[in-house]
Design a protein around this motif. Structure first.
Motif, PDB file in Angstrom:
ATOM      1  N   UNK A   1       0.879  -1.159   0.087  1.00  0.00           N
ATOM      2  CA  UNK A   1       0.094  -0.058  -0.052  1.00  0.00           C
ATOM      3  C   UNK A   1       0.924   1.337  -0.150  1.00  0.00           C
ATOM      4  N   UNK A   2       0.325   2.145   0.616  1.00  0.00           N
ATOM      5  CA  UNK A   2       1.010   3.745   0.668  1.00  0.00           C
ATOM      6  C   UNK A   2       2.425   3.489   1.205  1.00  0.00           C
TER       7      UNK A   2
ATOM      8  N   UNK B   1      -8.791 -11.002   0.404  1.00  0.00           N
ATOM      9  CA  UNK B   1     -10.024 -10.551   0.961  1.00  0.00           C
ATOM     10  C   UNK B   1     -10.201 -10.539   2.498  1.00  0.00           C
ATOM     11  N   UNK B   2     -10.502  -9.167   3.114  1.00  0.00           N
ATOM     12  CA  UNK B   2     -10.358  -9.288   4.645  1.00  0.00           C
ATOM     13  C   UNK B   2     -11.632  -9.566   5.290  1.00  0.00           C
ATOM     14  N   UNK B   3     -12.923  -8.785   4.603  1.00  0.00           N
ATOM     15  CA  UNK B   3     -14.085  -9.162   5.382  1.00  0.00           C
ATOM     16  C   UNK B   3     -14.734 -10.742   5.085  1.00  0.00           C
ATOM     17  N   UNK B   4     -13.983 -11.590   5.748  1.00  0.00           N
ATOM     18  CA  UNK B   4     -14.481 -12.994   5.709  1.00  0.00           C
ATOM     19  C   UNK B   4     -14.842 -13.314   7.354  1.00  0.00           C
ATOM     20  N   UNK B   5     -15.839 -14.130   7.549  1.00  0.00           N
ATOM     21  CA  UNK B   5     -15.980 -14.934   8.598  1.00  0.00           C
ATOM     22  C   UNK B   5     -15.782 -16.256   8.461  1.00  0.00           C
ATOM     23  N   UNK B   6     -15.042 -17.072   9.303  1.00  0.00           N
ATOM     24  CA  UNK B   6     -14.750 -18.507   8.844  1.00  0.00           C
ATOM     25  C   UNK B   6     -15.433 -19.017  10.235  1.00  0.00           C
TER      26      UNK B   6
ATOM     27  N   UNK C   1      -4.921  -3.409   7.018  1.00  0.00           N
ATOM     28  CA  UNK C   1      -3.729  -4.094   6.372  1.00  0.00           C
ATOM     29  C   UNK C   1      -2.979  -3.210   5.420  1.00  0.00           C
ATOM     30  N   UNK C   2      -3.226  -1.738   5.782  1.00  0.00           N
ATOM     31  CA  UNK C   2      -2.198  -0.889   5.262  1.00  0.00           C
ATOM     32  C   UNK C   2      -2.404  -0.682   3.711  1.00  0.00           C
TER      33      UNK C   2
END
Ligand code: GAL
Length: 448
Positions: free
Chosen positions: A101-102, A152-157, A388-389
């Motif tokens: 990222x940045x 992908x970050x927005x998961x529910x396991x 996650x930056x």
């Protein structure tokens, strides 16, 4: 169904292509003949991560290059970035580092990174990457980093057997349904929510809750634009209340626990759920579990039509020796290769960054991620993960992470106090690298 792979993007002008093609070809040809050492900084130390990075080592060593691990443990790379600064200050930058990222632009600003344009032109990176990914790899229009995936970050396991034993028939689609399911899991004698109490994990859950409770527009305004009114809105109050309520479903051993040890609680059937990016899938796979059977991946409640992305990428540092440069060039070439991206991402839990790859070998979580990436990009709900930056300056990310984690850890901190803290974020925050260190870093980088 068509995902973002197999789609082609921008075309480069023929003239620019021709003028840099020769440079690219000679770089590749020489890289193939003469071997060198590549030292690579990364933080991939969990079971699934180590297997993934092994694919890269194998491809480099197969061509005669020697691989030197510069591993700094610590989820999400916080420790690694601190160590990297130290190493560059000492005048020993590695050949490549996992920087995202940045932060890529921040390192390029210090004149520490190598320009990869000739390789990118030769290998058609602009045409092979989603624009949102390619843009992050460039500093002032020039490639300085190579992307290897999209997480992908927005998961529910969830552990399928635990859900069954607790009588939870469906994965929760709303926060209300989540809490009903969590109560059932607790009543059945399991930990409802596996969570590792580390600041970056708290932040990961927080941004997912913000997206699910407030929606993509709220996420954009409050977390990406740091809009004061959005941060002070009812959506933020509800986000913080929901986030705090989650803590009551976490076990007492949570503080300080690593994310993969936490995922292991779900794998072993000690806990029901975990909110985590799809590097968690790498752990399930390393434990020989199957999606849809032993475990389930579902977008977190309220986030089905949105996607928080996190791209792992390697920035290449300026090196003196020609041998080292050639090995580094070959590393960049391999990283963008379809063969590597397929092998690596099949283990890592992410999907390839390279567009022209077939997804048939990927499991249902990977296929869904691929389809949702394209759909959310079209719908305008594809959003960078702050935890996650992928957005904000490093200093702002650090300040937001600290505020969120303090709220999680301090029961006496009110929702109002947390909002107040978050509202100070769009004021200038202290630089992560103090000015004198920054100029030392720039000088050290130039001397490499
Ligand atoms: C993320 C990174 C992933 C994974 C995870 C846990 O920030 O992008 O590749 O390593 O942290 O460390």
């Amino acid at each position: 169904m068509e995902g973002f792979h197999n789609v082609s993007t921008t075309m480069l002008t023929k003239k620019t292509k021709r003028s840099l093609l020769a440079a690219g070809i000679s770089l590749l040809a020489s890289a193939a003949i003469q071997a060198g050492e590549v030292e690579v900084l990364h933080f991939w130390t969990s079971g699934g991560e180590a297997q993934s990075v092994q694919e890269l080592k194998a491809m480099m060593t197969a061509r005669g290059h020697s691989w030197k691990d510069f591993t700094v443990a610590g989820g999400a790379g916080g420790n690694a970035m601190a160590t990297l600064k130290q190493r560059v200050l000492e005048g020993h930058a590695p050949a490549a580092a996992l920087i995202k990222g940045p932060a890529i632009q921040e390192w390029a600003e210090l004149n520490a990174l190598t320009n990869l344009d000739s390789m990118a032109l030769f290998d058609k990176w602009d045409e092979s990457l989603p624009k949102v990914v390619a843009d992050q790899m460039k500093y002032k229009g020039h490639y300085v980093a190579v992307p290897v995936n999209v997480h992908r970050v927005n998961w529910l396991w969830a552990n399928s057997a635990v859900l069954k034993k607790a009588g939870v028939a469906d994965m929760p689609q709303t926060w209300d349904a989540f809490f009903v399911a969590a109560d059932k899991i607790r009543a059945a004698g399991f930990v409802p929510l596996a969570h590792g109490g580390q600041d970056w994990q708290d932040f990961t859950v927080f941004e997912t809750v913000a997206l699910g409770v407030g929606g993509p527009e709220f996420y954009d305004k409050a977390l990406l634009k740091l809009d004061k009114a959005a941060i002070g809105s009812d959506a933020m109050k509800k986000t913080l209340e929901t986030f705090r309520r989650l803590k009551t479903y976490v076990d007492g051993k949570s503080p300080g626990r690593d994310w993969n040890v936490t995922t292991d609680m779900v794998i072993k059937g000690k806990a029901g759920f975990q909110f985590m990016g799809d590097w968690a899938k790498g752990e399930f796979l390393a434990a020989k579990q199957q999606p849809g059977k032993d475990f389930t991946c579902t977008p977190a409640p309220g986030t089905t039509n949105a996607y928080t992305f996190n791209v792992d990428s390697f920035a290449m540092f300026q090196l003196k020796s020609w041998e080292a440069q050639k090995a580094q060039g070959y590393l960049a070439y391999v990283l963008m290769g379809k063969d590597f991206q397929e092998r690596f991402n099949l283990r890592k839990g992410s999907i390839p960054a390279h567009l022209n790859l077939k997804m048939n070998k990927f499991d249902e979580c990977g296929k869904r991620s691929n389809v949702d990436f394209a759909a959310t990009a079209k719908a305008g709900t594809l959003l960078p993960s702050v935890a996650h930056g992928m957005a904000l300056s490093t200093a702002q990310q650090n300040a937001m992470r600290a505020a969120v984690s303090e709220f999680w850890n301090t029961d006496s901190m009110s929702v109002g106090d947390a909002i107040g803290r978050l509202q100070t974020l769009n004021a200038p925050v202290a630089a992560v690298v103090p000015k004198p260190v920054e100029s030392k870093l720039a000088n050290a980088a130039k001397k490499q």
